[in-house]
Structure formats: C-alpha cells, structure tokens
Design a protein around this motif. Structure first.
Motif, PDB file in Angstrom:
ATOM      1  N   ASP A  69       0.804  -1.222   0.000  1.00 20.83           N
ATOM      2  CA  ASP A  69       0.000   0.000   0.000  1.00 20.83           C
ATOM      3  C   ASP A  69       0.841   1.278   0.000  1.00 20.83           C
ATOM      4  N   GLU A 118      -5.046  -4.750   4.290  1.00 20.96           N
ATOM      5  CA  GLU A 118      -5.109  -4.063   2.989  1.00 20.96           C
ATOM      6  C   GLU A 118      -5.138  -5.097   1.858  1.00 20.96           C
ATOM      7  N   HIS A 136     -12.481   1.839   4.952  1.00 22.10           N
ATOM      8  CA  HIS A 136     -11.737   2.902   5.635  1.00 22.10           C
ATOM      9  C   HIS A 136     -12.614   4.001   6.244  1.00 22.10           C
ATOM     10  N   HIS A 152      -3.331   0.678  12.177  1.00 27.16           N
ATOM     11  CA  HIS A 152      -4.270   1.043  11.117  1.00 27.16           C
ATOM     12  C   HIS A 152      -5.026  -0.171  10.534  1.00 27.16           C
ATOM     13  N   VAL A 203      -8.970  -1.241  10.090  1.00 28.00           N
ATOM     14  CA  VAL A 203      -9.525  -1.458   8.744  1.00 28.00           C
ATOM     15  C   VAL A 203     -10.216  -2.823   8.660  1.00 28.00           C
TER      16      VAL A 203
HETATM   17 ZN   LIG Z   1      -5.390   1.720   4.803  1.00 25.67          ZN
END
Ligand SMILES: [Zn+2]
Ligand SMILES: NC(=O)c1ccc[n+]([C@@H]2O[C@H](COP(=O)([O-])OP(=O)(O)OC[C@H]3O[C@@H](n4cnc5c(N)ncnc54)[C@H](O)[C@@H]3O)[C@@H](O)[C@H]2O)c1
Length: 353
Positions: free
Chosen positions: A124, A172, A234, A253, A257
C-alpha cells in the motif's frame, strides 16, 4: 512509475543493477531506528548503499512530522544533495510517506526509490505516489503526490516484523482482494496467518495485491473517481482508529480497517445486495486471525461524528465505497445513521463483544 515496481527474486542483485544504471550524482538512504538495525544490514553488500550517507529518524508514526522533515532536509543540504540526487527510503509506510514528501519539495523535487520493509508499505504505502506527514495532530495533513522512481519489494524483510504489523498489512490485502476479483480474494482467504508464512507464497500474493492497487491508481492517480475503491473499509476503519487514539488504546491502522471491512460489507449487503455467504466467510476469516476491536454503543455518537468529519466527505454526507459483489465496486454511496449503527451492532454481535 507503473512499470517500475519490482517484486524481487534477488533484491540485492536487482537493486544493485538498477542503481548502477541510474544516472544520479549522490544516493542518500533514509531509515528509522528499527529499519537501520534490522533491514539495512541486508543491503550492506551493495557498494552504492554502503557508501551512501545515511539519514536515520526515530521510529513510529508520531515522528512522521515537521521536525523530522527539517532534520532530513538539513542532512541532505549539508551533504550536498542536488536536483540529481536520489533518496532511497528503506522502511515502512512512515518512512516511505515522510521520505517521499521530503524529496517531493527538496530543491523542488528529487527522485525517490522505495524499498518497503513492512507488509503495509509493500502492498500500500510505498506504491501509488501519495506522500505526507502529520501536522497539528491531523494525520497526513501536509503532503503531495510524488510517485517514486522505482519500488523494490521483497517479503524477506518481513522475517523480523511482528505479527500485529503483518496482520495490519494483510488487512489491505483483504481489501485489495475484495475490490478486485473472486480468484484473488479466494487466494487471500486461503492463507493461514496463524502459522509462519511461506515468504515465497507471500511474495506472489503481494505481487497480486500490488497489481490491484497499481491498476486503480493508473486509472485515477489523483482520486477523482475509481481510486476511491481503495477507501473500502476505511470510512468506519478510520473512525475506529481515531476512537482508539481518543481512548488511549491505539490500534494499528490495518486492525481498524479489518473491523471497518466487516461493517462496510454489512452496509454493502444491506444497500447493494452484497451476498451474505461472502460476508459470512469474511467475518469468519477476520475473527480467526484478528483480535476484536473493542467499542460499545456508548461510542456510537463519537464514531458517527468522526465519520462525518472524515476529510474524504463532501457536503456533510458520509461517503462510503461499497460493493455489490466481489470486484463490483460502487463509489460515492451514502448510508443513513440507522444503517451505520446497525453495521456497528453487526460487528459487535459477530465478535460477541
Ligand atoms: Zn489503509
Ligand atoms: N501513502 C499511502 O498511500 C499510504 C498507505 C497506507 C499507509 N500509509 C502510511 O503508512 C504508515 C504506516 O505504515 P507501516 O504500518 O509500515 O508503519 P511503520 O513504518 O511505522 O512501521 C511499523 C513498525 O515496524 C518497524 N519496522 C519496519 N520494518 C521492519 C522490519 N522489516 N522488521 C522489524 N521492524 C520493522 C518500524 O520501525 C515501526 O516501528 C502510516 O503513516 C500511514 O499513514 C500511507
């Protein structure tokens, strides 16, 4: 930029060859304290890297800010960096974001090479050209689009990365699977993260995940439309992440998510007829691998408030990217408060919290 992402079989050889054919005057290497210790030694055999001035900043996202930028710029200046110099960012998303932004404006822009060392950065942060630092307590408030010249990915770096950070990046990859195709998604759900990963398999999966992001970014580099597909999970995810900071129990994070993905798949089911069996499979996978993200109905007002103020919204409505099926993305969707609260209830019921 797009053809310059290398999923490496032999990182050292490939990077060495690339550097020796790249016209530049000086190479600089940026690391944080952890990647200096754990990742730089893997590249020390490359003469260009061994001889490059090293800039090391403290690790952690709280250091992705102005003071460290100023430190990087001072170092570049002092060591005589010119418009023809190159900055190699060796680290996670914190380093690729901050190094990318430092380079974007130093002497009106110098070139960067990203060598991501976390899963989050590999799939990402290191690709797609967004760079930023945090400012005044706001995440990624100051930044620019500054695509790297090249990205060299090797999952071998992940051997020293802790499991929570692996899971964070994997969220992700789950997202990339969901927004791309049933085949890609099936391969994502087939990997058991509870046993030590096979890095060759992981490298192949990362290649697939990177291709999903690159395809979308190529179509819409400045996020005017389809790039919003990458925001799936998100809207709720960011709100849960911010809530965790407010409560002084910070979440990585990707863990926020993963919870956001469940809530937004529920909304997708209610609003876009996303199939329930796929939703159930995803809940099962995330439950098997991730610890629950803890919140109660007393947090609902704060969560809705946080979603309303997300910088991705326009005109006061909460903007969602939803799915009508795997790979069938619907951007610019709205959901009313009641549905959003239902999705939070659904998450809590699924995790028994
Ligand atoms: Zn993200
Ligand atoms: N630009 C984008 O498109 C984009 C996308 C996603 C995330 N991001 C940004 O990326 C950042 C998060 O990235 P991250 O999760 O990689 O965090 P990070 O860079 O802070 O890395 C997490 C931790 O792992 C350590 N580490 C890195 N590589 C290691 C290795 N191989 N072995 C052992 N330890 C290692 C780091 O020092 C740090 O302590 C955030 O700032 C986020 O805003 C940007």
């Amino acid at each position: 930029m797009m053809n310059n992402t290398f999923i490496c079989k032999d990182l050292k050889a490939e990077l060495q060859e690339y550097l020796s054919s790249l016209p530049h005057d000086k190479l600089f290497v940026l690391t944080d304290t952890n990647t200096q210790q754990k990742c730089l030694p893997l590249l020390q055999d490359i003469p260009a890297i061994r001889n490059a001035p090293l800039i090391t900043v403290p690790s952690g996202d709280t250091h992705k800010e102005l003071e460290q930028l100023s430190f990087i710029w001072s170092h570049l200046s002092r060591e005589g960096a010119s418009r023809d110099s190159v900055l190699l960012n060796l680290g996670g998303g914190m380093i690729t974001d901050m190094g990318g932004f430092a380079a974007a404006v130093f002497k009106r822009g110098i070139r960067t090479i990203n060598v991501p060392t976390t899963l989050m950065a590999s799939v990402d942060a290191a690709i797609g050209g967004k760079t930023a630092v945090n400012f005044n307590g706001l995440k990624n408030e100051i930044g620019s689009f500054h695509p790297p010249l090249a990205v060299f990915i090797d999952c071998g770096f992940l051997r020293t990365l802790d499991k929570d950070n692996i899971l964070s990046g994997y969220a992700e990859m789950i997202k990339h699977g969901l927004i791309s195709s049933p085949q890609t998604y099936a391969s994502v759900l087939a990997l058991d993260l509870n046993s030590p990963p096979d890095y060759t398999t992981l490298n192949q999966m990362v290649a697939c995940s990177v291709a999903v992001k690159e395809r979308i970014v190529k179509e819409d580099p400045k996020e005017k439309g389809i790039r919003k597909a990458l925001n799936f999970g998100h809207t709720v995810g960011h709100a849960l992440e911010s809530l965790s900071f407010i409560k002084h129990t910070p979440l990585l994070h990707g863990h926020a998510v993963a919870a956001g993905i469940i809530c937004e798949l529920y909304l997708s089911h209610k609003l876009c007829a996303f199939p329930m069996p796929e939703l159930s499979r995803t809940v099962h996978y995330i439950k098997t691998h991730y610890s629950p993200t803890l919140f109660t109905c007393n947090d609902y007002d704060t969560l809705c408030e946080l979603m309303t103020h997300d910088k991705k919204n326009e005109g006061g409505t909460i903007n969602f990217t939803l799915l009508a099926g795997i790979g069938d993305v619907r951007i610019n969707q709205t959901a009313d408060r009641e549905k959003i609260l239902d999705s939070l209830d659904f998450y809590r019921e699924s995790f028994g919290i």
